[in-house]
Design a protein around this motif. Structure first.
Motif, short mmCIF file in Angstrom:
data_model
loop_
_atom_site.label_atom_id
_atom_site.label_comp_id
_atom_site.label_asym_id
_atom_site.label_seq_id
_atom_site.Cartn_x
_atom_site.Cartn_y
_atom_site.Cartn_z
N TYR A 77 0.83 -1.21 0.00
CA TYR A 77 0.00 0.00 0.00
C TYR A 77 0.86 1.26 0.00
CZ TYR A 77 -2.93 3.76 1.78
OH TYR A 77 -3.55 4.97 1.95
N LEU A 78 1.89 1.27 0.86
CA LEU A 78 2.77 2.43 0.91
C LEU A 78 3.56 2.59 -0.39
CD1 LEU A 78 4.04 2.02 4.58
CD2 LEU A 78 2.38 3.67 3.73
N ALA A 79 3.95 1.46 -0.98
CA ALA A 79 4.66 1.52 -2.27
C ALA A 79 3.75 2.13 -3.34
CB ALA A 79 5.10 0.12 -2.69
N TRP A 80 2.46 1.75 -3.31
CA TRP A 80 1.51 2.33 -4.26
C TRP A 80 1.38 3.83 -4.07
CZ3 TRP A 80 -3.42 4.45 -3.01
CH2 TRP A 80 -4.18 4.80 -4.13
N ARG A 81 1.35 4.29 -2.81
CA ARG A 81 1.24 5.72 -2.55
C ARG A 81 2.47 6.46 -3.06
NH1 ARG A 81 -2.99 7.80 0.79
NH2 ARG A 81 -1.86 9.72 0.35
N ILE A 82 3.64 5.89 -2.82
CA ILE A 82 4.86 6.54 -3.29
C ILE A 82 4.90 6.56 -4.82
CG2 ILE A 82 7.38 6.29 -3.45
CD1 ILE A 82 7.43 5.42 -0.60
N GLY A 83 4.52 5.44 -5.45
CA GLY A 83 4.51 5.37 -6.91
C GLY A 83 3.56 6.38 -7.51
N ARG A 84 2.38 6.53 -6.92
CA ARG A 84 1.42 7.50 -7.42
C ARG A 84 1.96 8.92 -7.28
NH1 ARG A 84 -4.55 8.35 -4.87
NH2 ARG A 84 -3.27 9.36 -3.27
N ASN A 85 2.63 9.17 -6.16
CA ASN A 85 3.22 10.49 -5.94
C ASN A 85 4.31 10.79 -6.97
OD1 ASN A 85 5.63 12.07 -4.46
ND2 ASN A 85 3.69 12.81 -3.65
#
Length: 296
Positions: free
Chosen positions: A123-131
Motif C-alpha cells: 500500500y505504501l509503495a503504491w502511494r509513493i509510486g502515485r506520488n
C-alpha cells in the motif's frame, strides 16, 4: 583466520561481512529515515542461519549502534522534527512489548505476520509510486542548505512546522495509532518500525522526507532500547532463548554507525525524488519476499 563463531547465536561467518552489509544498508537507509534492519533480519535468517527469537533482539542491538550518529547529524543540522519524533515514540513503545509477547508465546512460526506486513508495504509503495507519477518527471531540488525544522504550533489534533520555506501540518492521532500497530509488528520481528512509519509520513501525511527521516530514526532507536530490554529479560518465554547476540549485533552496529552517519550527511545534497524511488524499490522487494515466503 577471518572466520568467527559467535557464542550466543552460534553463527559462523567472516568478521568483515556483518559490518560491510550494514554499512551499505545504513548509508542508503538513513536518507529515507530507515536503518535497514528490516533487510538485515532476512540476511541473518537466510544467509547466516540465525532463526531463533534472539535474532529479533540482535536486530534491535544493531539499531542501538547504527542510529545515534545519524540522529545526532540530523539534530546538528536542524532537521530533527521533535514533535513528530515524540508521537512516533509514544505510539511505538507499548507496541514493542506486545510484539515481544506475540513472538515468544504465539508466533513460533513468524510467517503468520508476513502477509499482513507485505500488504502494508505494498500500500505504501503504491502511494509513493502515485506520488512519483504525479510529479511529472521533474526532479525536485534538494532543500536549501540553511533549511531547518521549526515548530509553529502544537496540539492534540494538529501540529504545524515550517521547513524549507513552507508550512506543513499533520494530525498526531492517526500517526499514534499507526505507530502502535507498527510497534507490535516491529516487536515481533526486531525492527523499530521506521521502514513503515517513514513511508507513511511521506505518502499518507504528505510530509517532506528531509524533515521526516530524523524523527523516524529517533523513534526506531527508542523502540530498540525497549526491544533489547524485554528480549534480554526473557519474560514469559517458557525457557526459550531470547537473548540477543550482543557481539554479533555490535559488529552489525559498527557498520551501521558509519554508514548511517555518512548517509545523513549526504541527504541534504540529494533531491527528494531519488530517495523516494529508492524507498519504493525497497518496499516492493521486501513485500515480494514476504508474500513469497507466506505462499511457500
Amino acid at each position: 583466520m577471518f572466520r568467527f563463531t559467535f557464542p550466543v547465536s552460534q553463527v559462523t561467518t567472516w568478521v568483515f561481512l556483518p559490518p560491510l552489509v550494514t554499512f551499505v544498508l545504513a548509508f542508503f537507509g538513513a536518507m529515507a529515515g530507515v536503518t535497514g534492519a528490516f533487510l538485515l533480519l532476512p540476511f541473518q535468517v537466510s544467509i547466516l542461519g540465525y532463526t531463533g527469537p534472539g535474532v529479533s533482539a540482535t536486530n534491535f542491538v544493531y539499531n542501538l549502534f547504527a542510529i545515534p550518529g545519524t540522529v545526532l547529524r540530523y539534530a546538528r543540522e536542524g532537521r530533527m522534527n521533535w514533535p513528530l519524533a515524540a508521537v512516533i515514540t509514544l505510539g511505538s513503545l507499548p507496541g514493542i512489548g506486545l510484539g515481544y509477547l506475540a513472538r515468544v508465546r504465539f508466533l513460533t512460526d513468524p510467517r503468520h505476520f508476513k502477509p499482513f506486513v507485505a500488504l502494508v508495504l505494498l500500500y505504501l509503495a503504491w502511494r509513493i509510486g502515485r506520488n512519483l507519477l504525479g510529479a511529472g518527471g521533474r526532479p525536485a531540488a534538494p532543500p536549501a542548505a540553511a533549511a531547518r525544522v521549526r515548530t509553529r504550533s502544537l496540539g492534540l489534533r494538529r501540529v504545524v512546522f515550517a521547513f524549507d520555506g513552507r508550512d506543513h501540518a499533520f494530525d498526531p492521532r492517526p500517526l499514534f495509532l499507526v505507530a502502535l500497530a507498527v510497534g507490535v509488528v516491529g516487536g515481533a520481528y526486531g525492527i523499530g518500525g521506521g521502514a513503515v512509519l517513514a513511508p507513511f509520513c511521506v505518502t499518507v501525511l504528505e510530509l517532506p522526507v528531509h524533515a521526516v527521516a530524523g524523527a523516524a530514526l529517533f523513534g526506531t532507536f527508542m523502540s530498540s532500547v525497549v526491544g533489547v530490554a524485554v528480549y534480554s529479560a526473557g519474560f514469559f518465554s517458557g525457557g526459550v532463548e531470547t537473548r540477543p547476540d550482543i557481539l554479533l549485533g555490535a559488529l552489525f552496529g559498527l557498520g551501521g554507525l558509519a554508514g548511517g552517519y555518512l548517509g545523513a550527511r549526504m541527504q541534504r545534497f540529494v533531491p527528494e525524488r531519488p530517495i523516494k524511488v529508492g524507498l519504493l524499490a525497497v518496499l516492493l522487494f521486501v513485500a515480494g519476499k514476504y508474500l513469497l515466503a507466506a505462499l511457500g
